[in-house]
Write a protein that holds these residues in place. Structure first.
Motif, PDB file in Angstrom:
ATOM      1  N   GLU A   1       0.835  -1.210   0.000  1.00  0.00           N
ATOM      2  CA  GLU A   1       0.000   0.000   0.000  1.00  0.00           C
ATOM      3  C   GLU A   1       0.860   1.247   0.000  1.00  0.00           C
ATOM      4  N   ALA A   2       1.958   1.205   0.806  1.00  0.00           N
ATOM      5  CA  ALA A   2       2.857   2.357   0.835  1.00  0.00           C
ATOM      6  C   ALA A   2       3.490   2.588  -0.531  1.00  0.00           C
ATOM      7  N   ARG A   3       3.848   1.484  -1.205  1.00  0.00           N
ATOM      8  CA  ARG A   3       4.431   1.620  -2.533  1.00  0.00           C
ATOM      9  C   ARG A   3       3.426   2.229  -3.526  1.00  0.00           C
ATOM     10  N   ASP A   4       2.162   1.766  -3.446  1.00  0.00           N
ATOM     11  CA  ASP A   4       1.124   2.325  -4.317  1.00  0.00           C
ATOM     12  C   ASP A   4       0.890   3.806  -4.023  1.00  0.00           C
ATOM     13  N   GLU A   5       0.866   4.133  -2.717  1.00  0.00           N
ATOM     14  CA  GLU A   5       0.668   5.534  -2.334  1.00  0.00           C
ATOM     15  C   GLU A   5       1.821   6.402  -2.822  1.00  0.00           C
TER      16      GLU A   5
ATOM     17  N   ARG B   1       1.237   7.116  -6.408  1.00  0.00           N
ATOM     18  CA  ARG B   1       0.201   8.134  -6.593  1.00  0.00           C
ATOM     19  C   ARG B   1       0.735   9.526  -6.268  1.00  0.00           C
ATOM     20  N   LEU B   2       1.499   9.618  -5.178  1.00  0.00           N
ATOM     21  CA  LEU B   2       2.074  10.915  -4.811  1.00  0.00           C
ATOM     22  C   LEU B   2       3.038  11.408  -5.882  1.00  0.00           C
ATOM     23  N   SER B   3       3.803  10.489  -6.448  1.00  0.00           N
ATOM     24  CA  SER B   3       4.730  10.878  -7.510  1.00  0.00           C
ATOM     25  C   SER B   3       3.970  11.435  -8.720  1.00  0.00           C
TER      26      SER B   3
END
Length: 479
Positions: free
Chosen positions: A85-89, A92-94
């Motif tokens: 989830e952190a990687r996906d977030e 998205r932030l990038s």
């Protein structure tokens, strides 16, 4: 970190498999021992008890280990899911950061574009301000010129303007050095003679001048006659040539060319021959072309005319006159115009009325009148509302809606008569009355009044109060 988690998971899985294998082997060895023959009963009992205790303990220890291992595996799965989830977030932030960066770049470019526009608008405003100052300066110069001419005329100073040479003259007369020298000498002599004669005429009283030889002017008879007859300022205007700019189409274009003084000007509407009109350049910003003028004069203009006269126009533009129906149609078609009426009573009190939409149809429509959008702060009243949509009638053309009657014949003039419930509420083409008429009434009892062929504006002071002056004029609509 993912590799370390996979390695830990592998070790836990191996440990779990070992624990399961030990749990499976311990009960088998206990049962084997219990089935071995013993020599005494006590020893057998003790052995059985010891084996059972060992088996229970091993089972309890293996179960706890399995539970702990399962719990650790669950935590590892949760940690792995959280990391995903952190990687996906992070992705998205990038993406959001990339979008914001692009938006900031676009805003910067838009800001530069706005600055360029503001710079251009500032330059335009400066130019407009400069043009406004030039117009104000020209207007001031015109006023000063008029005051100078007036003062010179009061002082008895004669004014003569030398005829200007046109381009045709320059082409037909070769300007050799000798010609220029001779031309300049003649012009100087002419100007000196005019000044000398004017000064003498101003200094010597009229009654002291005698026709003897001592007072004879040593000038040719032609020049003497020209000077003595020139009692008013003389303006010699060159005839128009092919290179002259076209005439203005209306009084609004006249004022746009810098002519801020009211008076008679030559205009040429599109499709018509040049004509003289009166331009009102002082009322409410100027640019008004006068349609109809009524005033006290001797003799009064006759408005009891036929269709041809009202179509072509009649009268002197500097006094009472009618501009003409065909001219009105041509000048008001294809663009919105506004109409204004100025009225003055016999105490020199004035009133006005304006309509923001005015036009006149063509001859095929019997010059149908359109006058709407009455200005609410007008003072003279909306008397033309009664005539909106009506066709023009003259004594020889009956175009009103009066059944069995003829409003134009009855009222001796041409107008957009109605007929139904009365011929008119406004009658600017009626006979001029050299008196104010009856005192103004406090209220108007009926709209069906019939005063006959008189000049009247019923909504202003009532149906029996006659104006001293009345002017109808129009210009292109400003809004």
């Amino acid at each position: 970190m993912q590799r370390s988690l996979s390695h830990a998971t592998f070790l836990l899985a191996v440990l779990l498999g070992c624990c399961q294998a030990s749990t499976t082997l311990r009960p088998t060895s206990a049962s084997t021992l219990s089935s071995t023959p013993t020599t005494t009963t006590v020893e057998d009992t003790k052995g059985v008890t010891t084996a059972s205790t060992a088996s229970i303990t091993s089972k309890t220890t293996a179960g706890d280990v399995l539970e702990e291992v399962s719990r650790l595996l669950n935590k590892l799965r949760e940690v792995a899911a959280s990391m995903q989830e952190a990687r996906d977030e992070h992705e998205r932030l990038s993406q959001a950061v990339a979008q914001i960066t692009a938006a900031v770049k676009d805003m910067g470019e838009h800001n530069l574009h706005i600055k360029k526009k503001v710079r251009k608008m500032s330059k335009g405003l400066k130019r407009n301000s400069h043009n406004r100052k030039i117009k104000d300066g020209l207007k001031s110069l015109q006023r000063d010129h008029q005051r100078i001419l007036h003062a010179m005329s009061l002082s008895g100073i004669n004014i003569t303007r030398i005829h200007n040479h046109t381009r045709k003259h320059n082409l037909t007369h070769p300007h050799t050095p000798a010609h220029k020298k001779d031309h300049g000498r003649n012009r100087k002599n002419h100007e000196a003679s005019v000044v000398e004669l004017t000064t003498k005429a101003a200094e010597v009283p009229q009654e002291t001048v005698r026709p003897d030889k001592d007072h004879e002017l040593k000038k040719p008879m032609e020049e003497e006659t020209e000077v003595t007859d020139n009692l008013i300022p003389e303006l010699v205007v060159d005839p128009p040539s092919a290179t002259d700019p076209p005439l203005p189409v209306d009084c609004t274009e006249v004022i746009q060319r810098g002519n801020w003084t009211s008076g008679v000007y030559m205009v040429q509407p599109k499709g018509l021959q040049p004509l003289k009109v009166w331009c009102d350049q002082t009322t409410n910003g100027g640019g008004w072309t006068v349609v109809l003028a009524r005033m006290e004069q001797t003799p009064q203009e006759d408005f009891d005319r036929n269709w041809a006269d009202y179509r072509a126009g009649f009268g002197d533009p500097s006094s009472e006159h009618w501009i003409g129906l065909e001219t009105l149609h041509v000048m008001t078609k294809g663009r919105d115009h506004e109409l204004r009426v100025n009225i003055t009573d016999w105490n020199n009190s004035s009133a006005w009325a304006e309509w923001k939409d005015f036009s006149v149809g063509g001859e095929s429509e019997k010059y149908k009148l359109k006058v709407v959008r009455y200005t609410s702060n007008s003072q003279a009243g909306d008397a033309l509302k009664w005539h909106n949509g009506m066709k023009f009638s003259t004594p020889d053309r009956d175009n009103d809606v009066l059944l069995g009657g003829h409003c134009a014949k009855r009222n001796s003039g041409g107008w957009w008569y109605r007929g139904y419930r009365g011929c008119y509420q406004a009658h600017p083409t009626g006979r001029y009355q050299n008196n104010p008429g009856d005192p103004p009434k406090t209220s108007v009892e009926s709209r069906n009044f019939e005063l006959g062929p008189v000049l009247v504006w019923q909504n202003w002071r009532g149906e029996s109060y006659y104006p001293k002056t009345l002017f109808m004029m129009f210009r292109p609509a400003l809004n």
